[in-house]
Enzyme design. Structure first.
Site, mmCIF file in Angstrom:
data_model
loop_
_atom_site.group_PDB
_atom_site.id
_atom_site.type_symbol
_atom_site.label_atom_id
_atom_site.label_comp_id
_atom_site.label_asym_id
_atom_site.label_seq_id
_atom_site.Cartn_x
_atom_site.Cartn_y
_atom_site.Cartn_z
ATOM 1 N N CYS A 113 -33.588 -0.898 19.152
ATOM 2 C CA CYS A 113 -33.750 -1.343 20.195
ATOM 3 C C CYS A 113 -33.668 -2.473 21.098
ATOM 4 C CB CYS A 113 -35.845 -1.454 20.074
ATOM 5 S SG CYS A 113 -37.117 -1.970 20.918
ATOM 6 N N GLU A 114 -33.507 -2.483 22.531
ATOM 7 C CA GLU A 114 -33.321 -3.094 23.459
ATOM 8 C C GLU A 114 -33.987 -4.660 23.426
ATOM 9 O OE1 GLU A 114 -31.831 -1.826 26.883
ATOM 10 O OE2 GLU A 114 -32.878 -2.123 27.680
ATOM 11 N N HIS A 115 -35.487 -3.516 23.738
ATOM 12 C CA HIS A 115 -36.671 -5.162 23.383
ATOM 13 C C HIS A 115 -36.681 -6.017 22.454
ATOM 14 C CE1 HIS A 115 -37.089 -1.295 26.057
ATOM 15 N NE2 HIS A 115 -36.995 -2.235 26.950
ATOM 16 N N GLN A 154 -34.410 5.067 23.935
ATOM 17 C CA GLN A 154 -33.668 6.121 23.439
ATOM 18 C C GLN A 154 -33.480 7.214 25.149
ATOM 19 O OE1 GLN A 154 -36.710 7.519 20.933
ATOM 20 N NE2 GLN A 154 -35.833 9.583 20.929
ATOM 21 N N CYS A 184 -39.776 -0.984 15.608
ATOM 22 C CA CYS A 184 -40.748 -1.566 16.422
ATOM 23 C C CYS A 184 -42.152 -1.371 16.798
ATOM 24 C CB CYS A 184 -39.906 -2.116 17.766
ATOM 25 S SG CYS A 184 -39.697 -0.975 19.102
HETATM 26 ZN ZN ZN Z 1 -38.657 -1.889 20.813
#
Ligand code: ZN
Length: 225
Positions: A113-115, A154, A184
């Site tokens: 996940c890039e966040h 995604q 996450c």
């Molecule tokens: Zn995330």
């Protein structure tokens, strides 16, 4: 969502897992440094994070972590940022004249996940209808793996897989569904271990409801060996 360029907005954007672009946002100078130079810089950054958290990096167990993480970032989990790693576009002529849908299902997805830089783990299902060109079956797994090995959202991963196979196969008739767990979401924040996220992209003939339904029915087949 109204988007002002302040940090709170960027935070909200990340927590809601909204991606801003179909292409992975890259800097112009992304490939000026060699992989070895990148590993060297990231190693120091990881050491800095760990020391800031108060960890003692002279401890035998922690000593190798910055270097290990830096190598893993550059060569493994974010290795798909490197265009040289893109799977080669070898295709074959459709000699059998097989004109039906081909489905490759349950392709394992390991992404990040890039966040939050936490794992996304799940399954991708891909279908295409050949217009005369076919690809080796493992090619689809490789395309998934290449785009998964980036900081991702995604939705973008799903679109990137479809666009790449459309390019390679020379047809719009490609579809992809991904069902994945985001650590996450599962392990922090809302901590919902059961939830998973489903995304889909339907190109060409797959926009037709009957074709789309056929693909989704194949995905539901419980293959046992
Ligand atoms: Zn995330």
């Amino acid at each position: 969502m109204k988007f002002n360029n302040n940090l709170d907005d960027f935070d909200a954007l990340g927590n809601e897992h909204i991606g801003t672009s179909e292409n992975t946002p890259m800097r112009r100078d992304a490939f000026k440094l060699s992989n070895e130079e990148k590993i060297d810089i990231i190693k120091d950054d990881v050491r800095h994070i760990m020391e800031t958290l108060g960890l003692d990096l002279t401890d035998d167990s922690l000593k190798g972590t910055p270097n290990r993480v830096a190598k893993m970032f550059v060569k493994e989990i974010f290795g798909g940022l490197d265009p040289d790693k893109k799977p080669s576009a070898s295709t074959f002529e459709n000699k059998y004249k097989y004109g039906e849908m081909l489905v490759e299902k349950n392709i394992t997805v390991y992404s990040t996940c890039e966040h939050h830089l936490l794992p996304i783990v799940g399954k991708a299902h891909i279908a295409y209808i050949s217009n005369g060109t076919v690809v080796g079956l493992s090619k689809m797994n490789r395309v998934v793996d290449y785009f998964a090995k980036r900081p991702q959202v995604q939705e973008r991963l799903t679109i990137q897989i479809v666009r790449e196979l459309q390019d390679v196969l020379g047809t719009k008739d490609v579809a992809c569904v991904i069902d994945a767990k985001h650590l996450c979401v599962n392990s922090r924040g809302i901590r919902d271990i059961e939830s998973s996220t489903v995304t889909s992209e339907f190109g060409g003939k797959f926009k037709d409801m009957a074709t789309r339904r056929e693909f989704l029915d194949y995905i539901k087949l419980d293959t046992q060996f």
